[in-house]
Scaffold this active site. Structure first.
Site, PDB file in Angstrom:
ATOM      1  N   HIS A  73     -15.192  -9.035   1.256  1.00 26.71           N
ATOM      2  CA  HIS A  73     -14.236 -10.015   1.766  1.00 26.71           C
ATOM      3  C   HIS A  73     -14.452 -11.384   1.123  1.00 26.71           C
ATOM      4  O   HIS A  73     -13.522 -12.018   0.632  1.00 26.71           O
ATOM      5  CB  HIS A  73     -14.376 -10.104   3.289  1.00 26.71           C
ATOM      6  N   LYS A 110       0.826  -1.200   0.000  1.00 20.86           N
ATOM      7  CA  LYS A 110       0.000   0.000   0.000  1.00 20.86           C
ATOM      8  C   LYS A 110       0.860   1.249   0.000  1.00 20.86           C
ATOM      9  O   LYS A 110       0.664   2.156  -0.815  1.00 20.86           O
ATOM     10  CB  LYS A 110      -0.915  -0.040   1.234  1.00 20.86           C
ATOM     11  N   CYS A 131       7.732 -39.347  -9.931  1.00 18.21           N
ATOM     12  CA  CYS A 131       6.342 -39.782 -10.109  1.00 18.21           C
ATOM     13  C   CYS A 131       5.537 -39.675  -8.829  1.00 18.21           C
ATOM     14  O   CYS A 131       4.429 -40.178  -8.749  1.00 18.21           O
ATOM     15  CB  CYS A 131       6.296 -41.194 -10.672  1.00 18.21           C
ATOM     16  N   GLY A 180      -8.300  -7.485   4.252  1.00 17.82           N
ATOM     17  CA  GLY A 180      -9.105  -7.505   5.462  1.00 17.82           C
ATOM     18  C   GLY A 180      -8.404  -8.029   6.698  1.00 17.82           C
ATOM     19  O   GLY A 180      -8.994  -8.118   7.763  1.00 17.82           O
ATOM     20  N   MET A 184      -5.765  -6.809   8.314  1.00 18.41           N
ATOM     21  CA  MET A 184      -5.273  -5.810   9.252  1.00 18.41           C
ATOM     22  C   MET A 184      -6.335  -4.738   9.470  1.00 18.41           C
ATOM     23  O   MET A 184      -7.241  -4.581   8.669  1.00 18.41           O
ATOM     24  CB  MET A 184      -4.028  -5.144   8.672  1.00 18.41           C
ATOM     25  N   TYR A 222      11.989 -35.430 -16.758  1.00 16.60           N
ATOM     26  CA  TYR A 222      10.550 -35.187 -16.762  1.00 16.60           C
ATOM     27  C   TYR A 222       9.973 -35.218 -15.355  1.00 16.60           C
ATOM     28  O   TYR A 222      10.613 -35.726 -14.429  1.00 16.60           O
ATOM     29  CB  TYR A 222       9.828 -36.231 -17.632  1.00 16.60           C
ATOM     30  N   GLY A 227      10.273 -41.937  -6.579  1.00 19.57           N
ATOM     31  CA  GLY A 227       8.957 -42.110  -5.959  1.00 19.57           C
ATOM     32  C   GLY A 227       8.965 -41.311  -4.677  1.00 19.57           C
ATOM     33  O   GLY A 227       9.276 -41.802  -3.605  1.00 19.57           O
ATOM     34  N   ASN A 282       6.762 -39.993  -2.781  1.00 15.12           N
ATOM     35  CA  ASN A 282       5.854 -40.230  -1.648  1.00 15.12           C
ATOM     36  C   ASN A 282       6.543 -41.131  -0.634  1.00 15.12           C
ATOM     37  O   ASN A 282       6.660 -40.807   0.545  1.00 15.12           O
ATOM     38  CB  ASN A 282       4.552 -40.895  -2.097  1.00 15.12           C
ATOM     39  N   ASP A 283       7.001 -42.298  -1.112  1.00 16.48           N
ATOM     40  CA  ASP A 283       7.689 -43.212  -0.214  1.00 16.48           C
ATOM     41  C   ASP A 283       9.015 -42.635   0.254  1.00 16.48           C
ATOM     42  O   ASP A 283       9.383 -42.776   1.416  1.00 16.48           O
ATOM     43  CB  ASP A 283       7.934 -44.557  -0.905  1.00 16.48           C
ATOM     44  N   ARG A 312      -3.486   3.026   8.388  1.00  9.24           N
ATOM     45  CA  ARG A 312      -3.738   1.847   7.554  1.00  9.24           C
ATOM     46  C   ARG A 312      -2.551   0.905   7.572  1.00  9.24           C
ATOM     47  O   ARG A 312      -1.414   1.336   7.462  1.00  9.24           O
ATOM     48  CB  ARG A 312      -3.989   2.287   6.100  1.00  9.24           C
ATOM     49  N   ARG A 342      -3.117  -1.652  -6.420  1.00  7.51           N
ATOM     50  CA  ARG A 342      -2.269  -2.833  -6.269  1.00  7.51           C
ATOM     51  C   ARG A 342      -2.568  -3.773  -7.413  1.00  7.51           C
ATOM     52  O   ARG A 342      -3.602  -3.639  -8.086  1.00  7.51           O
ATOM     53  CB  ARG A 342      -2.536  -3.520  -4.932  1.00  7.51           C
ATOM     54  N   SER A 344      13.060 -43.404 -11.547  1.00  3.33           N
ATOM     55  CA  SER A 344      11.924 -42.538 -11.308  1.00  3.33           C
ATOM     56  C   SER A 344      11.827 -42.342  -9.804  1.00  3.33           C
ATOM     57  O   SER A 344      11.704 -43.309  -9.054  1.00  3.33           O
ATOM     58  CB  SER A 344      10.644 -43.183 -11.851  1.00  3.33           C
ATOM     59  N   ARG A 367       4.690 -49.778 -13.595  1.00 10.30           N
ATOM     60  CA  ARG A 367       5.291 -50.271 -12.352  1.00 10.30           C
ATOM     61  C   ARG A 367       4.722 -51.636 -12.015  1.00 10.30           C
ATOM     62  O   ARG A 367       3.507 -51.829 -12.009  1.00 10.30           O
ATOM     63  CB  ARG A 367       4.984 -49.299 -11.212  1.00 10.30           C
ATOM     64  N   GLU A 424      12.982 -44.843  -4.173  1.00  9.29           N
ATOM     65  CA  GLU A 424      12.026 -44.431  -3.147  1.00  9.29           C
ATOM     66  C   GLU A 424      12.433 -44.908  -1.764  1.00  9.29           C
ATOM     67  O   GLU A 424      11.806 -44.572  -0.763  1.00  9.29           O
ATOM     68  CB  GLU A 424      10.616 -44.929  -3.497  1.00  9.29           C
TER      69      GLU A 424
HETATM   70  P1  ADP Z   1      -7.847  -2.581   3.464  1.00  5.59           P
HETATM   71  O1  ADP Z   1      -6.454  -3.037   3.319  1.00  5.59           O
HETATM   72  O2  ADP Z   1      -8.664  -3.404   4.356  1.00  5.59           O
HETATM   73  O3  ADP Z   1      -8.491  -2.272   2.144  1.00  5.59           O
HETATM   74  P2  ADP Z   1      -7.476   0.246   3.722  1.00  5.59           P
HETATM   75  O4  ADP Z   1      -6.362   0.804   4.497  1.00  5.59           O
HETATM   76  O5  ADP Z   1      -7.306   0.256   2.256  1.00  5.59           O
HETATM   77  O6  ADP Z   1      -7.766  -1.207   4.242  1.00  5.59           O
HETATM   78  O7  ADP Z   1      -8.731   1.074   4.167  1.00  5.59           O
HETATM   79  C1  ADP Z   1     -10.024   0.639   4.397  1.00  5.59           C
HETATM   80  C2  ADP Z   1     -10.997   1.614   3.746  1.00  5.59           C
HETATM   81  O8  ADP Z   1     -10.825   2.931   4.237  1.00  5.59           O
HETATM   82  C3  ADP Z   1     -10.812   1.675   2.258  1.00  5.59           C
HETATM   83  O9  ADP Z   1     -12.053   1.715   1.635  1.00  5.59           O
HETATM   84  C4  ADP Z   1     -10.074   2.947   2.055  1.00  5.59           C
HETATM   85  O10 ADP Z   1     -10.315   3.489   0.803  1.00  5.59           O
HETATM   86  C5  ADP Z   1     -10.609   3.818   3.174  1.00  5.59           C
HETATM   87  N1  ADP Z   1      -9.602   4.817   3.560  1.00  5.59           N
HETATM   88  C6  ADP Z   1      -8.394   4.569   4.043  1.00  5.59           C
HETATM   89  N2  ADP Z   1      -7.707   5.705   4.229  1.00  5.59           N
HETATM   90  C7  ADP Z   1      -8.513   6.707   3.838  1.00  5.59           C
HETATM   91  C8  ADP Z   1      -8.367   8.135   3.766  1.00  5.59           C
HETATM   92  N3  ADP Z   1      -7.237   8.718   4.122  1.00  5.59           N
HETATM   93  N4  ADP Z   1      -9.397   8.834   3.310  1.00  5.59           N
HETATM   94  C9  ADP Z   1     -10.537   8.222   2.942  1.00  5.59           C
HETATM   95  N5  ADP Z   1     -10.745   6.902   2.973  1.00  5.59           N
HETATM   96  C10 ADP Z   1      -9.739   6.141   3.419  1.00  5.59           C
HETATM   97 MG    MG Z   2      -7.710  -1.191   0.807  1.00 10.71          MG
HETATM   98 MG    MG Z   3       6.245 -46.343  -3.571  1.00 11.05          MG
END
Ligand code: ADP
Ligand code: MG
Ligand code: MG
Length: 916
Positions: free
Chosen positions: A463, A29, A866, A108, A110, A886, A796, A798-799, A99, A343, A794, A648, A775
């Site tokens: 999510h 980020k 294998c 989601g 953090m 292979y 093997g 697993n073994d 953030r 990203r 070959s 085999r 193996e």
């Molecule tokens: P995540 O990694 O869970 O997406 P983010 O850090 O991107 O977490 O933020 C969660 C939400 O808050 C996102 O929708 C993001 O756009 C919003 N957000 C984060 N920072 C700001 C900011 N400075 N102004 C407005 N919205 C923000």
């Molecule tokens: Mg985000």
């Molecule tokens: Mg075997």
């Protein structure tokens, strides 16, 4: 660490101290916020505290390096100057978000805290400045809620409860119906909740708030959810999370404000269209959390045409800058557009392939890059089931939601992730359909076990959608017609009740839902797949074979691009209905009752006679099996016309073919016409304490040569027959579980004798090879001796893995989870090759074997693998590195192995798909 170290990097206002390739230090980020600033994309100013601070924090028992604080203070001053407002300024307060963001995206996982900087004084200032007290108080109450729950661990429900009771008192349904005074009242109530739980007042100093939030982000790195996510995604080797502090912009300032998330191309299909959701008059989290169901991004064109055009230009700019599909977050504050994140977008396998190929055609990337871009494992997605078209039209769709991750899934309804975990543990074979209002990071374990996911709220970036897409799991979100009644353990879909345990079918490609189990069929493979694989095949040096025991599988594997069979297990052929009986006869063969004529013979002579009779009985039974065995080989050789087939010889211990329960034993006795005691006795006799280390593999034909003879005869006769049909056959006879060269010498001699005899009888000859599996660790140790007798090896694995670690693969359940948790093992060694240990045996085996074969026979020793590992991308890379010829894997993993092999070849820089 020297105190002069730089821990804080500023960004904003068209410049930045970081850049995109500093992800390890700034997190994804932070690095991308910096990059966007530099390339002139509007980003609210802020700064990033590095991942090294996080690492240092944990290394030093949760304390921060000294010079972090002064560096942060300086960065705050810079952000304030850039944005034209000040933290805590009563007239013009600056608000910030805190953030998280590690080098790899963990959606989601953090905690982000918004609106920091609001206090009893600042909220008044904000209300005056914006002329919008409702907005100011709404922000304040959200801050107390988020800060309280995320930083101080107050139950979010405690705040929610106050909100609900106020709405009841005011007699309104929606949050938006509450006015400024109501929210001011709500702030008082939230502060009381905060104080009751935390035993302190809500902090009024914005800098104190910010630091508490920063520490909470660092702490969340080692939180349960984050650890679980990294485990499932096999993410290792990260320093920690960075923390981004950024000036707040507001999407909830009215009808000319909004917030959204989007992908620069369709992450499901790869189509070159702008794809996403947005909400008018909302703050960021509202879109992602799925609290309100958002509008498709195309509507923004009508709602705010100028902003839409600007966003489309940014979409273009980002793609041509990053040369990769992007996943973006944006906010519009009173008509002004800000980008908050970009990203690399997660995508389905289908989408990955299409995007990579189309970007090559658009000359954005070269072919090598395209090959490297597609995660081999994600190719699975292209072969995912679709709903059988007839069944689709014959059955009524009960609800339609948003298509979040394609593919069809049919499963039994389960309403919580915990229930999914429990049910899967009790019965791993039943497919489960997880149905939830929305999902959260706590649910990932249960989501992972489900065949499909259905949520009643949320959009394409919720999510559930993001996680399911990452795993290639069918998912439908925002399906508002689905009402969940947790207490009753049911869901209601437009009046129709479906109980937990009953079937639902979802189509993640269209968003449709059926309340019955529908049959599924194979998908249509897109053209781009074949193009990409053609490029991949050009660069790889490793061949890819398949493990197949039946002509049908062999043909399937050929379609997937298999270049031979690396492992044809013959034991599976003995389980057929018409074969198991003669097989059991063969196993149960003994000398029978002593005939009267032998009564007076000396004991040694009696034994000899008995042995002769037993051998004759065994041969008779084998004689019945032989035509079956031969017919199987004929089918496989035909299917693999022109390609090598490694067969085999019988490997498992014989008792695996006998029934172990009384009913089964009685049945066998009846059909064989022998007393049940005899069957029982033989089963007991064959019982082994350690079957894995028992009477199996090459040990069988050494003791009972007629078994091996029959198999070799069937192989060579089949080869002769198929050759006479005008096809090309390349049988490779593989002797399993060899640990000493003497075993191989003995069996090789016999194999040659039988083969020669068959060919002489047929008056023709076929070419064939004799080799062995490596193996048993000892075989790897004496690979030089063995290679003198073997034309191929070959591995093997697993073994070899079982025997090197001393872990029984079937008994690993008891301790593997703990081993993974305690990081004693990084991954399950049966899934991904243990390169450091087992890998040494392999590398040594290859080297010793190759040079000994070269010296003794003047030829190249063919080497392959294998075990299950042959289809695991990391293991394939290792096989490439040690110079195998292979890999062999199950038919469905052949494309994965082909792509992984190409990536391994590109990684060592020997080859390229680039047009010269
Ligand atoms: P995540 O990694 O869970 O997406 P983010 O850090 O991107 O977490 O933020 C969660 C939400 O808050 C996102 O929708 C993001 O756009 C919003 N957000 C984060 N920072 C700001 C900011 N400075 N102004 C407005 N919205 C923000
Ligand atoms: Mg985000
Ligand atoms: Mg075997």
């Amino acid at each position: 660490m020297p105190d002069s170290q730089k821990y804080v990097y500023s960004f904003g206002g068209g410049k930045a101290e970081g850049k995109a390739d500093m992800k390890a230090l700034l997190g994804g980020k932070g690095a991308n916020l910096a990059e966007m600033s530099v390339i002139g994309i509007p980003v609210p100013p802020g700064f990033t505290i590095t991942t090294e601070v996080c690492a240092d924090y944990y290394a030093s028992g949760k304390t921060l390096p000294e010079s972090v604080r002064p560096q942060v203070e300086a960065a705050i001053r810079q952000m304030e100057a850039e944005f034209g407002s000040k933290l805590g300024d009563p007239a013009n307060p600056l608000l910030v978000s805190v953030r998280s963001g590690a080098a790899m995206s963990m959606p989601g996982m953090m905690n982000t805290i918004l609106n920091l900087g609001l206090s009893d004084v600042a909220v008044e200032g904000l209300a005056r400045k914006t002329g919008n007290p409702r907005f100011a108080y709404d922000g304040y109450r959200r801050l107390i809620d988020m800060f309280g729950s995320v930083v101080m661990g107050v139950e979010h429900e405690a705040f929610e409860h106050q909100l609900e009771s106020l709405k009841t008192q005011r007699n309104v349904k929606l949050d938006t119906e509450l006015g400024g005074d109501d929210l001011k009242e709500l702030v008082q109530r939230y502060k009381a909740v905060y104080k009751a739980h935390v035993k302190a007042d809500f902090p009024q100093d914005p800098v104190e708030q910010m630091w508490a939030a920063v520490m909470a982000v660092f702490n969340s790195w080692e939180g349960k959810k984050a650890i679980e996510y990294r485990r499932i995604e096999r993410i290792t080797g990260l320093k920690g999370t960075a923390v981004n502090v950024q000036a707040m912009v507001f999407g909830n300032m009215g009808e000319n404000s909004g917030t959204g998330v989007a992908f620069t191309r369709d992450p499901n299909t790869g189509e070159d269209v702008f794809y996403g959701d947005y909400l008018i008059n909302a703050q960021g989290e509202d879109v992602v959390a799925g609290i309100r169901t958002p509008e498709p991004i195309s509507r923004l064109q009508q709602d705010m045409p100028k902003v839409y055009d600007e966003l489309m230009a940014i979409r273009q700019k980002l793609e041509s800058h990053y040369k990769e599909m992007q996943d973006i977050e944006f906010t519009v504050q009173e008509g002004t557009l800000y980008m908050l994140q970009t990203r690399t977008g997660k995508r389905t396998g289908t989408s990955a392939v299409r995007i990579a190929v189309e970007m090559v055609k658009a000359k954005m990337i070269d072919k090598d890059t395209a090959i490297k871009r597609v995660a081999p494992e994600s190719l699975n997605h292209l072969f995912m089931k679709q709903i059988e078209p007839k069944a689709r039209s014959a059955n009524r769709v009960v609800a339609t939601g948003i298509s979040a991750s394609p593919g069809a899934a049919v499963g039994r309804v389960v309403l919580t992730a915990e229930a999914a975990v429990e049910q899967a543990a009790a019965d791993p074979t039943t497919p489960l359909m997880l149905v939830r209002k929305e999902t959260s990071p706590e649910d990932v374990a249960g989501m992972h076990l489900a065949v499909g996911i259905l949520t009643s709220t949320g959009g394409k970036a919720s999510h559930a959608a993001v996680v399911a897409r990452g795993w290639g799991k069918p998912c439908v979100v925002g399906c508002e017609d689905v009402r969940i009644n947790d207490a009753a353990g049911t869901i209601t879909v437009r009046g129709q009740v479906v109980k937990a345990g009953e079937f639902l079918t979802i189509d993640g490609t269209t968003g449709e839902v059926w309340a019955v189990p529908l049959p599924t069929t194979d998908p249509v493979i897109p053209e781009e797949y074949f193009e990409l694989m053609e490029w991949a095949d050009k660069v790889r040096t490793l061949k890819v074979r398949t493990n197949a025991d039946a002509p049908k599988d062999a043909r399937k594997a050929r379609e997937f691009g298999a270049e031979g069979i690396g492992l044809c297990r013959t034991e599976h052929m003995f389980f057929g209905e018409d074969r198991i009986l003669p097989m059991r006869k063969m196993i149960l063969a003994d000398g029978g009752d002593e005939p009267a004529s032998e009564k007076d013979l000396p004991a040694a002579e009696k034994d000899r006679k008995r042995h002769e009779r037993a051998t004759a009985a065994r041969k008779a039974a084998l004689g019945v099996l032989e035509p079956f065995q031969k017919a199987d080989f004929v089918g496989i050789f035909e299917a693999m016309d022109g390609l090598p087939v490694t067969i085999r010889l019988l490997d498992p211990p014989l008792h695996e073919f006998l029934p172990h329960d009384e009913k089964g034993q009685a049945e066998v006795a009846r059909s064989l016409g022998v007393p049940v005691e005899k069957v029982k006795h033989r089963v007991e006799e064959l019982h082994e304490f350690n079957p894995m280390l028992g009477f199996r593999g090459c040990r069988l034909p050494i003791v009972f040569p007629e078994i091996g003879d029959m198999q070799v005869r069937a192989i060579i006769e089949a080869a002769v027959e198929v050759k006479q049909m005008g096809k090309s056959v390349l049988p490779e006879i593989m002797i399993p579980l060899v640990g000493t060269v003497e075993e191989l010498v003995l069996l090789k001699k016999r194999t040659i004798a039988v083969a020669e005899e068959v060919m002489a009888m047929a008056g023709t000859s076929v070419e064939y090879l004799i080799g062995t599996m490596i193996e048993v660790p000892r075989a790897a140790l004496v690979a030089d001796q063995i290679a003198k007798e073997a034309q191929f090896f070959s591995f093997g694995t697993n073994d070899l893995t079982q025997l090197t670690f001393g872990y029984s693969r079937d008994d690993i359940k008891g301790f593997l989870p703990t081993y993974l948790k305690e990081k004693i093992l990084a991954v399950d060694p049966f899934q991904s090759l243990d390169v450091n240990g087992v890998g040494q045996l392999i590398e040594m085996g290859v080297q010793k074997g190759r040079s000994a074969r070269q010296a003794s026979a003047g030829e190249h020793l063919k080497v392959g693998i294998c075990g299950e590992h042959g289809g695991d991308p990391d293991s394939v890379a290792f096989c490439h590195k040690v110079g195998m010829d292979y890999v062999s894997c199950s038919p469905f993993r052949v494309p994965i192995a082909r792509l992984a092999a190409a990536q391994a070849a590109l990684a060592d820089g020997q080859t390229t798909a680039r047009d010269r």
